[in-house]
Design a protein around this motif. Sequence first.
Motif, short mmCIF file in Angstrom:
data_model
loop_
_atom_site.label_atom_id
_atom_site.label_comp_id
_atom_site.label_asym_id
_atom_site.label_seq_id
_atom_site.Cartn_x
_atom_site.Cartn_y
_atom_site.Cartn_z
N GLU A 129 38.60 38.76 38.48
CA GLU A 129 38.26 39.66 39.58
C GLU A 129 36.74 39.68 39.78
O GLU A 129 36.08 40.66 39.46
CB GLU A 129 38.78 41.07 39.30
CG GLU A 129 40.30 41.12 39.18
CD GLU A 129 40.80 42.49 38.76
OE1 GLU A 129 39.98 43.30 38.29
OE2 GLU A 129 42.00 42.74 38.89
N PRO A 130 36.18 38.60 40.32
CA PRO A 130 34.74 38.57 40.54
C PRO A 130 34.34 39.54 41.64
O PRO A 130 35.19 40.03 42.38
CB PRO A 130 34.47 37.11 40.97
CG PRO A 130 35.77 36.66 41.54
CD PRO A 130 36.84 37.36 40.75
N PRO A 131 33.07 39.84 41.75
CA PRO A 131 32.62 40.82 42.74
C PRO A 131 33.03 40.46 44.15
O PRO A 131 32.91 39.30 44.57
CB PRO A 131 31.09 40.80 42.58
CG PRO A 131 30.86 40.28 41.20
CD PRO A 131 31.95 39.31 40.94
N ALA A 132 33.51 41.44 44.90
CA ALA A 132 33.85 41.22 46.30
C ALA A 132 32.59 40.93 47.09
O ALA A 132 31.55 41.55 46.87
CB ALA A 132 34.56 42.45 46.87
N GLY A 133 32.67 39.95 47.98
CA GLY A 133 31.52 39.64 48.81
C GLY A 133 30.51 38.73 48.15
O GLY A 133 29.38 38.59 48.64
N GLY A 134 30.90 38.09 47.05
CA GLY A 134 29.99 37.16 46.40
C GLY A 134 28.93 37.83 45.54
O GLY A 134 28.99 39.03 45.26
N ILE A 135 27.94 37.05 45.15
CA ILE A 135 26.88 37.51 44.24
C ILE A 135 25.56 37.53 44.99
O ILE A 135 25.14 36.52 45.55
CB ILE A 135 26.75 36.59 43.00
CG1 ILE A 135 28.13 36.29 42.40
CG2 ILE A 135 25.82 37.21 41.98
CD1 ILE A 135 28.82 37.45 41.78
N ALA A 136 24.90 38.66 45.01
CA ALA A 136 23.63 38.80 45.70
C ALA A 136 22.55 37.94 45.05
O ALA A 136 22.58 37.73 43.82
CB ALA A 136 23.19 40.26 45.71
N PRO A 137 21.59 37.43 45.82
CA PRO A 137 20.54 36.57 45.26
C PRO A 137 19.80 37.18 44.08
O PRO A 137 19.53 36.51 43.08
CB PRO A 137 19.61 36.33 46.45
CG PRO A 137 20.50 36.43 47.64
CD PRO A 137 21.50 37.50 47.30
N GLU A 138 19.49 38.48 44.17
CA GLU A 138 18.75 39.09 43.06
C GLU A 138 19.61 39.14 41.80
O GLU A 138 19.09 39.05 40.68
CB GLU A 138 18.29 40.51 43.45
CG GLU A 138 19.38 41.46 43.88
CD GLU A 138 19.65 41.42 45.38
OE1 GLU A 138 20.17 42.43 45.89
OE2 GLU A 138 19.33 40.39 46.03
N SER A 139 20.93 39.24 41.95
CA SER A 139 21.82 39.24 40.80
C SER A 139 21.92 37.84 40.19
O SER A 139 21.94 37.68 38.96
CB SER A 139 23.22 39.72 41.21
OG SER A 139 23.20 41.07 41.63
N VAL A 140 21.98 36.82 41.03
CA VAL A 140 22.00 35.45 40.53
C VAL A 140 20.73 35.17 39.72
O VAL A 140 20.79 34.65 38.60
CB VAL A 140 22.12 34.44 41.69
CG1 VAL A 140 21.96 33.01 41.17
CG2 VAL A 140 23.47 34.59 42.39
N ARG A 141 19.58 35.54 40.27
CA ARG A 141 18.32 35.31 39.57
C ARG A 141 18.30 36.04 38.22
O ARG A 141 17.88 35.48 37.20
CB ARG A 141 17.15 35.78 40.43
CG ARG A 141 16.88 34.93 41.66
CD ARG A 141 15.53 35.30 42.27
NE ARG A 141 15.25 34.51 43.45
CZ ARG A 141 15.48 34.94 44.71
NH1 ARG A 141 16.00 36.15 44.91
NH2 ARG A 141 15.21 34.16 45.73
N ALA A 142 18.75 37.29 38.22
CA ALA A 142 18.73 38.08 36.99
C ALA A 142 19.65 37.49 35.93
O ALA A 142 19.29 37.41 34.76
CB ALA A 142 19.12 39.52 37.31
N MET A 143 20.83 37.07 36.34
CA MET A 143 21.78 36.48 35.40
C MET A 143 21.21 35.22 34.76
O MET A 143 21.24 35.04 33.54
CB MET A 143 23.10 36.16 36.09
CG MET A 143 24.02 37.33 36.27
SD MET A 143 25.68 36.82 36.78
CE MET A 143 25.41 36.54 38.52
#
Length: 310
Positions: A183-197
């Motif tokens: 169940e990944p996040p609805a609406g995809g992954i925000a750019p700031e979240s991708v960078r942080a991960m």
Amino acid sequence: MSEAAPITRQYAAQALSSAIEEAAGLLEVRYEREDVLRILDLYGGDLPEALIAFRVSTGASRAGELDCRFTVPQDSDPYRLALENGLLETTDHPVSRLLSEVHDTCPVDGYGIDFGVVGGFKKIWVVLPRTALQDVAKLAELPSMPPALGRSLDFFDRHGLGDTVGLLGIDYRNRTVNIYFGEPPAGGIAPESVRAMLREVDQAEPSEQMLRLGRAAFGVYVTLDWDSPAITRICFAVATTDPASLPVELDERIGLFVQHVQRADPHTRFVYAVASQPDGEYYKLQSYYRWGAGVPEIMQLPEGALADPV
């Protein structure tokens, strides 16, 4: 053959082998027909009805390969078959015990195998029921699971990746495990979240192309191994009926393969994915030689994900 005549296992294997050979020739990948047929004959008990896909990847170390994956009979033991037929070697490594531990602990909906035209047998996929997704914390407790999974539970929670798993991929050649979140996040992954991960697990800074795909992603998975205390790769996957419609520039090799597939079947579906690495990122494209009603369940696709290109 007439439309009413059933497709035999032998016919299905020969047809798939020919399709693999044609794609391999296009991509200038070395093709050994007997090696491919050996795997198809060994695992192809359900090949006339199996879900079948091809995959190509970018990067110097992957350019000389074409992967094929397909579902296998649920009552089979795909790892035992690989050992008994010399496709894998016996080992005391934890990777050799993980499949049986998953099977003994969780309900399993089915299996798939993955092989490279050049590299041979590689992976076994474990499909968990969509109605019984497994808690990632429960899987982390398996004795043979890479310890990094348990150490990453807070990471998954903080970044909203979900706490359930729908699919596992056990790579016996590279000794890694892929964990696909149910169940990944609805609406995809925000750019700031991708960078942080990526920053948190010491991966390279994402490109703008990766950020765009993260925003459109229907699925996220991580790769773990037994030598690293942390996640070794994070992958974002996008489902589409037309890769050219994606907000990215396709690699030349992938673009060539897309054109080849669309000439054969203009209505085929694709999954395009980007995977992180400490020294950069690489891209993968999966096309479906045979699609079926079970694909959305296996991929954990949200309803309507392929109704329109993303």
